[in-house]
Design a protein around this motif. Structure first.
Motif, PDB file in Angstrom:
ATOM      1  N   VAL A   1      28.015 -18.193   3.891  1.00  0.00           N
ATOM      2  CA  VAL A   1      27.597 -16.931   3.268  1.00  0.00           C
ATOM      3  C   VAL A   1      27.881 -15.764   4.217  1.00  0.00           C
ATOM      4  N   ASN A   2      28.653 -14.811   3.711  1.00  0.00           N
ATOM      5  CA  ASN A   2      29.038 -13.629   4.493  1.00  0.00           C
ATOM      6  C   ASN A   2      28.473 -12.379   3.830  1.00  0.00           C
ATOM      7  N   LEU A   3      27.325 -11.970   4.280  1.00  0.00           N
ATOM      8  CA  LEU A   3      26.689 -10.794   3.679  1.00  0.00           C
ATOM      9  C   LEU A   3      26.945  -9.568   4.540  1.00  0.00           C
ATOM     10  N   GLU A   4      27.032  -8.425   3.875  1.00  0.00           N
ATOM     11  CA  GLU A   4      27.174  -7.154   4.584  1.00  0.00           C
ATOM     12  C   GLU A   4      26.231  -6.146   3.942  1.00  0.00           C
ATOM     13  N   VAL A   5      25.202  -5.791   4.668  1.00  0.00           N
ATOM     14  CA  VAL A   5      24.237  -4.832   4.148  1.00  0.00           C
ATOM     15  C   VAL A   5      24.315  -3.572   4.992  1.00  0.00           C
ATOM     16  N   ARG A   6      24.462  -2.433   4.313  1.00  0.00           N
ATOM     17  CA  ARG A   6      24.604  -1.166   5.034  1.00  0.00           C
ATOM     18  C   ARG A   6      23.304  -0.394   4.994  1.00  0.00           C
ATOM     19  N   ARG A   7      23.142   0.466   5.990  1.00  0.00           N
ATOM     20  CA  ARG A   7      21.961   1.317   6.047  1.00  0.00           C
ATOM     21  C   ARG A   7      21.852   2.117   4.750  1.00  0.00           C
ATOM     22  N   GLY A   8      20.670   2.111   4.171  1.00  0.00           N
ATOM     23  CA  GLY A   8      20.442   2.877   2.945  1.00  0.00           C
ATOM     24  C   GLY A   8      20.630   2.073   1.668  1.00  0.00           C
ATOM     25  N   ASP A   9      21.202   0.883   1.780  1.00  0.00           N
ATOM     26  CA  ASP A   9      21.381   0.052   0.581  1.00  0.00           C
ATOM     27  C   ASP A   9      20.043  -0.397   0.027  1.00  0.00           C
ATOM     28  N   VAL A  10      19.991  -0.524  -1.309  1.00  0.00           N
ATOM     29  CA  VAL A  10      19.026  -1.449  -1.900  1.00  0.00           C
ATOM     30  C   VAL A  10      19.925  -2.602  -2.323  1.00  0.00           C
ATOM     31  N   PHE A  11      19.853  -3.681  -1.580  1.00  0.00           N
ATOM     32  CA  PHE A  11      20.811  -4.766  -1.757  1.00  0.00           C
ATOM     33  C   PHE A  11      20.177  -5.882  -2.569  1.00  0.00           C
ATOM     34  N   GLY A  12      20.754  -6.189  -3.708  1.00  0.00           N
ATOM     35  CA  GLY A  12      20.228  -7.246  -4.568  1.00  0.00           C
ATOM     36  C   GLY A  12      20.949  -8.556  -4.286  1.00  0.00           C
ATOM     37  N   PHE A  13      20.175  -9.588  -3.999  1.00  0.00           N
ATOM     38  CA  PHE A  13      20.749 -10.906  -3.709  1.00  0.00           C
ATOM     39  C   PHE A  13      20.393 -11.784  -4.905  1.00  0.00           C
ATOM     40  N   LEU A  14      21.364 -11.909  -5.804  1.00  0.00           N
ATOM     41  CA  LEU A  14      21.100 -12.502  -7.112  1.00  0.00           C
ATOM     42  C   LEU A  14      21.569 -13.946  -7.184  1.00  0.00           C
ATOM     43  N   GLY A  15      20.733 -14.803  -7.722  1.00  0.00           N
ATOM     44  CA  GLY A  15      21.150 -16.187  -7.920  1.00  0.00           C
ATOM     45  C   GLY A  15      20.092 -16.957  -8.670  1.00  0.00           C
ATOM     46  N   PRO A  16      20.497 -17.986  -9.415  1.00  0.00           N
ATOM     47  CA  PRO A  16      19.509 -18.785 -10.145  1.00  0.00           C
ATOM     48  C   PRO A  16      18.620 -19.590  -9.190  1.00  0.00           C
ATOM     49  N   ASN A  17      17.587 -20.214  -9.711  1.00  0.00           N
ATOM     50  CA  ASN A  17      16.701 -21.019  -8.873  1.00  0.00           C
ATOM     51  C   ASN A  17      17.490 -22.103  -8.155  1.00  0.00           C
ATOM     52  N   GLY A  18      17.185 -22.278  -6.890  1.00  0.00           N
ATOM     53  CA  GLY A  18      17.856 -23.322  -6.113  1.00  0.00           C
ATOM     54  C   GLY A  18      19.209 -22.897  -5.563  1.00  0.00           C
ATOM     55  N   ALA A  19      19.573 -21.626  -5.741  1.00  0.00           N
ATOM     56  CA  ALA A  19      20.894 -21.153  -5.317  1.00  0.00           C
ATOM     57  C   ALA A  19      21.038 -21.075  -3.798  1.00  0.00           C
ATOM     58  N   GLY A  20      19.906 -20.902  -3.109  1.00  0.00           N
ATOM     59  CA  GLY A  20      19.972 -20.771  -1.651  1.00  0.00           C
ATOM     60  C   GLY A  20      19.477 -19.422  -1.141  1.00  0.00           C
ATOM     61  N   LYS A  21      18.811 -18.670  -2.001  1.00  0.00           N
ATOM     62  CA  LYS A  21      18.341 -17.333  -1.619  1.00  0.00           C
ATOM     63  C   LYS A  21      17.287 -17.397  -0.516  1.00  0.00           C
ATOM     64  N   SER A  22      16.221 -18.186  -0.751  1.00  0.00           N
ATOM     65  CA  SER A  22      15.141 -18.243   0.241  1.00  0.00           C
ATOM     66  C   SER A  22      15.647 -18.820   1.567  1.00  0.00           C
ATOM     67  N   THR A  23      16.493 -19.821   1.473  1.00  0.00           N
ATOM     68  CA  THR A  23      17.033 -20.431   2.700  1.00  0.00           C
ATOM     69  C   THR A  23      17.815 -19.390   3.505  1.00  0.00           C
ATOM     70  N   THR A  24      18.610 -18.581   2.815  1.00  0.00           N
ATOM     71  CA  THR A  24      19.367 -17.530   3.500  1.00  0.00           C
ATOM     72  C   THR A  24      18.417 -16.530   4.160  1.00  0.00           C
ATOM     73  N   ILE A  25      17.409 -16.086   3.412  1.00  0.00           N
ATOM     74  CA  ILE A  25      16.471 -15.095   3.952  1.00  0.00           C
ATOM     75  C   ILE A  25      15.715 -15.686   5.155  1.00  0.00           C
ATOM     76  N   ARG A  26      15.331 -16.954   5.048  1.00  0.00           N
ATOM     77  CA  ARG A  26      14.645 -17.595   6.180  1.00  0.00           C
ATOM     78  C   ARG A  26      15.516 -17.615   7.422  1.00  0.00           C
ATOM     79  N   MET A  27      16.805 -17.865   7.239  1.00  0.00           N
ATOM     80  CA  MET A  27      17.704 -17.869   8.403  1.00  0.00           C
ATOM     81  C   MET A  27      17.828 -16.472   8.999  1.00  0.00           C
ATOM     82  N   ILE A  28      17.900 -15.460   8.124  1.00  0.00           N
ATOM     83  CA  ILE A  28      18.035 -14.085   8.618  1.00  0.00           C
ATOM     84  C   ILE A  28      16.788 -13.664   9.393  1.00  0.00           C
ATOM     85  N   LEU A  29      15.636 -14.140   8.935  1.00  0.00           N
ATOM     86  CA  LEU A  29      14.383 -13.778   9.609  1.00  0.00           C
ATOM     87  C   LEU A  29      14.078 -14.719  10.780  1.00  0.00           C
ATOM     88  N   SER A  30      15.004 -15.633  11.036  1.00  0.00           N
ATOM     89  CA  SER A  30      14.858 -16.557  12.157  1.00  0.00           C
ATOM     90  C   SER A  30      13.667 -17.511  11.990  1.00  0.00           C
TER      91      SER A  30
END
Ligand code: ADP
Ligand code: MG
Length: 308
Positions: A24-53
């Motif tokens: 997963v290659n995400l790019e979020v810029r200052r000022g964005d409201v960035f929507g991370f869209l995906g169905p259940n089980g897509a990997g959203k929470s896992t990605t966020i957990r990794m970003i938050l360490s």
């Protein structure tokens, strides 16, 4: 173009033999409201957990405000706050007391009363400051969670499905709160959601993830626009029609979905498609442009499903 404040490179996480998140290659810029869209089980929470360490990736890197999360964890996370899944509270204590405890944990000291009241007011909970959290609705708890996250004055806030389980009114309040955080406070917001219309309503940029893989990333407008040349064919038999369309040079990426076939075709080439389908004795019920991001989302996620 504004500064990139969150960047992931080939971020991946494996559970047993299965990739929950892959490259997963995400790019979020200052000022964005960035929507991370995906169905259940897509990997959203896992990605966020990794970003938050909170969990370690198997592969890949995360950079926050130009700092590598693994080499400079503290600096990277300095201006970042997040809520993964449901925020936790002491239900028998007041909102005010919960804020004191949360502040003590994140800031290392009890925040000033004025600061707590201001922050509660900014999420619309000033009247309820002294009430026990157990009397709060789900939406109020969600807003209290955001208030706690705001205590450290983050520049980037990550919210994992903040409207999940809320009633329409609660969802609207959280969406308004997100708009306020972005507009009035200038906080960059990263939020995950499985609801397309929600991302459409609040986000400026977005990514779609499915089965752990990112499918597309860009401005919400761009992605909406990309679907304008996408045509939808309601045609039978679908598999035969698919092979007919695959042979046409004027058709790009024909894709079988549950409802029919989607493909990128210029308007001028539609008669050619209809003629080819007709001579193959396919029955054409409808051909129409797909305009909503919703159809696009369903098409890309269904498409991924086939490649599993
Ligand atoms: N702790 C875990 N152990 C094993 N599998 C997990 C764990 N956490 C998540 N998964 C799996 O990883 C995939 C992605 O999950 P998740 O990130 O929670 O998706 P989402 O938040 O988009 O619904 C799912 O298949 C899920 O079952
Ligand atoms: Mg999740």
């Amino acid at each position: 173009m504004s500064e990139i404040i969150l960047q992931t490179e080939n971020l991946s996480k494996q559970y047993k033999q299965r990739w929950a998140v892959r490259n997963v290659n995400l790019e979020v810029r200052r000022g964005d409201v960035f929507g991370f869209l995906g169905p259940n089980g897509a990997g959203k929470s896992t990605t966020i957990r990794m970003i938050l360490s909170l969990i370690k990736p198997a592969e890949g890197t995360v950079e926050l405000f130009g700092h590598n999360l693994f080499r400079e964890r503290e600096k990277a996370l300095q201006n970042v706050a997040g809520i993964v899944e449901k925020p936790d509270f002491y239900l028998y204590l007041s909102a005010h007391r919960n804020m004191e405890i949360a502040g003590a944990m994140t800031l290392g000291k009890k925040p000033e009363k004025k600061k707590i009241l201001e922050t509660l007011a900014s999420v619309g909970l000033e009247e309820r400051a002294e009430d026990k959290v157990k009397t709060f609705s789900h939406g109020m708890k969600q807003r209290l969670g955001i208030a706690q996250a705001l205590l450290c004055e983050p520049q980037l806030i990550l919210l994992d499905e903040p409207t999940n389980g809320l009633d329409p009114q609660g969802m609207k309040e959280v969406r308004e709160l997100i708009a306020m955080l972005s507009g009035k406070r200038g906080i960059t917001v990263f939020l995950s959601s499985h609801l397309l219309h929600e991302v459409e309503q609040v986000a400026t940029r977005m990514a779609i993830i499915n089965n752990g893989r990112m499918i597309v990333q860009g401005s919400v407008d761009e992605i909406l626009h990309a679907s304008i040349n996408t045509m939808f064919f309601d045609v039978e038999p679908k598999k035969k029609a698919l092979s007919v369309l695959q042979k046409l040079n004027c058709v790009t990426a024909p894709t079988l979905t549950n409802e029919g076939i989607t493909a990128q075709v210029a308007k001028k080439d539609i008669p050619k498609c209809i003629a080819a389908l007709g001579s193959a004795r396919c029955k054409i019920y409808t051909v129409r442009p797909k305009q909503s991001l919703e159809e696009y989302f369903l098409a890309v996620t269904n498409n991924e499903e086939q490649h599993r």
